[in-house]
Design a protein around this motif. Structure first.
Motif, mmCIF file in Angstrom:
data_model
loop_
_atom_site.group_PDB
_atom_site.id
_atom_site.type_symbol
_atom_site.label_atom_id
_atom_site.label_comp_id
_atom_site.label_asym_id
_atom_site.label_seq_id
_atom_site.Cartn_x
_atom_site.Cartn_y
_atom_site.Cartn_z
ATOM 1 N N LEU A 181 0.735 -1.114 -0.117
ATOM 2 C CA LEU A 181 -0.035 0.044 -0.031
ATOM 3 C C LEU A 181 0.857 1.246 0.187
ATOM 4 N N CYS A 182 2.215 1.000 -0.039
ATOM 5 C CA CYS A 182 3.055 2.467 0.257
ATOM 6 C C CYS A 182 3.182 3.275 -1.068
ATOM 7 N N GLY A 183 2.516 2.989 -2.055
ATOM 8 C CA GLY A 183 2.461 3.537 -3.300
ATOM 9 C C GLY A 183 3.359 3.282 -4.351
ATOM 10 N N LEU A 184 4.120 2.114 -4.021
ATOM 11 C CA LEU A 184 5.024 1.659 -4.855
ATOM 12 C C LEU A 184 4.265 1.110 -6.044
ATOM 13 N N PHE A 185 3.147 0.325 -6.030
ATOM 14 C CA PHE A 185 2.385 -0.398 -7.047
ATOM 15 C C PHE A 185 1.383 0.600 -7.640
ATOM 16 N N VAL A 186 0.655 1.374 -6.977
ATOM 17 C CA VAL A 186 -0.465 2.220 -7.382
ATOM 18 C C VAL A 186 -0.105 3.363 -6.162
ATOM 19 N N PRO A 187 -0.291 4.417 -6.991
ATOM 20 C CA PRO A 187 -0.172 5.896 -6.098
ATOM 21 C C PRO A 187 -1.336 5.806 -5.204
ATOM 22 N N LEU A 195 -9.152 1.947 0.977
ATOM 23 C CA LEU A 195 -7.579 1.239 0.927
ATOM 24 C C LEU A 195 -6.548 2.769 1.014
ATOM 25 N N ARG A 196 -7.187 4.087 0.629
ATOM 26 C CA ARG A 196 -6.508 4.986 0.692
ATOM 27 C C ARG A 196 -6.026 5.274 2.381
ATOM 28 N N LEU A 197 -7.329 5.253 3.107
ATOM 29 C CA LEU A 197 -7.189 5.500 4.489
ATOM 30 C C LEU A 197 -6.290 4.592 5.059
ATOM 31 N N MET A 202 -0.313 3.757 7.587
ATOM 32 C CA MET A 202 0.836 3.230 7.662
ATOM 33 C C MET A 202 2.180 3.865 7.373
ATOM 34 N N PRO A 203 3.276 3.711 8.237
ATOM 35 C CA PRO A 203 4.296 4.560 8.336
ATOM 36 C C PRO A 203 4.938 4.523 7.054
#
Lengths: 251, 255
Positions: A181-187, A195-197, A202-203
């Motif tokens: 979820l950190c933005g590596l796969f999908v921003p 999911l965004r929430l 998450m740090p």
């Protein structure tokens, strides 16, 4: 009863010195900690060799991931060993604050984190041609903070682990969801609301955002400072929570 | 069944006072334990493996939750923060860092106790000589034998100046000469005013103690002065006294 503040600081540094002493007797581990993020970055550069622009995007992002994972593992094993050895029980029976023990680890591994960040930054920027729009020292700072966040997460979660198996199981449980979820796969902007929430709690999300911003935005923006502040806040929260979860009494 | 051999006089405050203490962990590990340990004695906590010695010791140093009843050390509830400087505890497993040297271990624990500079160096030298490890000070603990490791662990407890030393089976597996020397050291500590509580499953070691706590299946068979216990049971060795208490407890209750 009041205790002079200098005493706590001395305990922190004595602990840091002891941890560094343990590492000095175990240079293999030190080499792994320092070299692993570099090896992974080289591998990443190679993977993206035929795909123009990909390393420029993913390189800085993974800069926020690798140091965290490496330090997370080192920290969870180190604390677990402290518990299995019986030295944790012993220290908790001595006049020592639990937070000072964790801070001792932070100082010792902080030295290592800065060295790790320095080597990785030098390699990525100097050799692998990763372009950084912002100041390079800021990337180094972000990588070091990131490593310390991994350390704090490791110290915290290992407090819940009773065995080596459990400690190792916490890696996929704690790290992999953050990784996804950190933005590596999908921003995060492209994720659906829930999911965004979740990503926002998450740090690692903030660590990856920070390194991405440093790579793409010239100068120090307020958004970047907010990300770095979030990483620092998670780091401190994990440490304080970790100190509370170091249990003195067994059932 | 429990035979209280003597009561402490009113004005003497015991170092350890346990009153009607029970520990339940799935089963009852310790049942209704009451005793007192007077100042400056070497008290042996004797009992077979599994009798509850380690749990009793962990209760006294405040590491055991779920203990009902009273457990006081130096007049404070066991485990109170202000007791941490006063109580030296050595667990059964050697609780030292295997990956650094003997001296580095001792220096670290001395620093945690607040020692630094020359007093710290002195304390380290003193305890190294106490446990006869001066020659191995520069050796990494992981390379030492089991007995040597437990001596390092023991040395850590001597670093400060605790008023109570709680030692869980410190002499297991040691050379007889060293075992004798350690018991002599415990005696010296007691004469200097440190109260020593030592557990052992070797009944022979009871004969080196001033006072005894005999534990079996989570119950205290007897607590008190060793000489009085022997006289009361008509025996000359603690092992025989233990057997007498197990086999014919009722004949001893009167008087």
């Amino acid at each position: 009863m009041t205790v002079p503040a200098g005493r706590e600081a001395r305990t922190v540094f004595a602990t840091a010195r002891r941890v560094l002493g343990q590492l000095a007797h175990d240079l293999g581990t030190v080499a792994l900690i320092l070299a692993l993020p570099c090896v992974l970055l080289i591998l990443l550069r190679w993977v993206f060799h035929g795909v123009p622009g990909s390393f420029a995007r993913a390189g800085p992002q993974l800069f926020g991931v690798f140091p965290l994972i490496v330090m997370y593992l080192v920290a969870s094993v180190a604390t677990l060993r402290e518990r299995v050895n019986g030295t944790l029980d012993r220290l908790l029976c001595l006049p020592m604050r639990r937070l000072d023990l964790l801070l001792g680890y932070v100082v010792a591994f902080g030295v290592l984190a800065v060295a790790q960040a320095g080597i990785a930054t030098g390699l990525a920027v100097g050799v692998l041609g990763m372009r950084v729009a912002g100041p390079v020292w800021l990337l180094l700072l972000a990588a070091a903070l990131d490593a310390l966040l991994g350390l704090a997460l490791g110290l915290l979660t290992s407090a819940f682990a009773r065995t080596e198996f459990q400690a190792v199981q916490y890696l996929p449980a704690v790290i992999l969801p953050q990784f996804l979820l950190c933005g590596l796969f999908v921003p995060p902007e492209a994720m659906d609301g829930t999911l965004r929430l979740l990503a926002d709690t998450m740090p690692m999300t903030y660590a990856v955002q920070a390194t991405s911003r440093i790579a793409t935005e010239p100068g120090i923006t307020s958004a970047l400072l907010a990300d770095l502040a979030a990483v620092t806040a998670f780091l401190l929260a994990c440490l304080i929570l970790g100190a509370f979860t170091l249990r003195r009494r067994t059932p | 069944m429990f035979v209280p051999l003597d009561a402490l006089s009113e004005n003497q405050q015991p170092v350890v006072r346990v009153d009607q203490m029970t520990v339940v962990r799935r089963r009852v590990v310790l049942r209704n334990i009451s005793f007192a340990v007077p100042m400056g004695s070497v008290t042996g906590l004797l009992g077979p493996s599994g009798s509850g010695k380690t749990t009793l010791i962990r209760t006294i140093v405040g590491l055991q939750a779920r203990a009902s009843g009273t457990v006081e050390v130096l007049g404070l509830p066991a485990g109170s923060a202000s007791l941490r400087r006063e109580v030296g505890y050595v667990s059964q497993a050697p609780s030292v860092y295997p990956d650094v040297t003997v001296r580095e271990n001792l220096r670290y624990f001395a620093s945690v106790l607040g020692l630094r500079g020359e007093p710290r160096a002195q304390a380290v030298r003193r305890v190294l000589s106490d446990v006869d490890l001066t020659a191995l000070a520069g050796t990494v603990v992981g390379r030492l034998s089991g007995g040597e490791r437990s001596r390092v662990s023991l040395a850590v407890a001597f670093l400060g100046t605790p008023r109570l030393l709680v030692l869980d089976e410190p002499t297991v597996g040691l050379d007889p000469v060293l075992r004798r020397d350690l018991w002599a050291l415990f005696g010296r500590q007691a004469r200097h005013g440190t109260t020593v509580l030592v557990s052992s499953h070797v009944m022979d070691e009871a004969d080196r103690c001033d006072r005894l706590l005999l534990l079996r299946e989570g119950r205290l068979l007897a607590a008190g002065d060793r000489g009085e216990l022997l006289a009361r049971t008509g025996t000359v060795r603690a092992e025989d006294a233990f057997l007498r208490l197990v086999e014919a407890p009722h004949s001893l209750e009167a008087g």
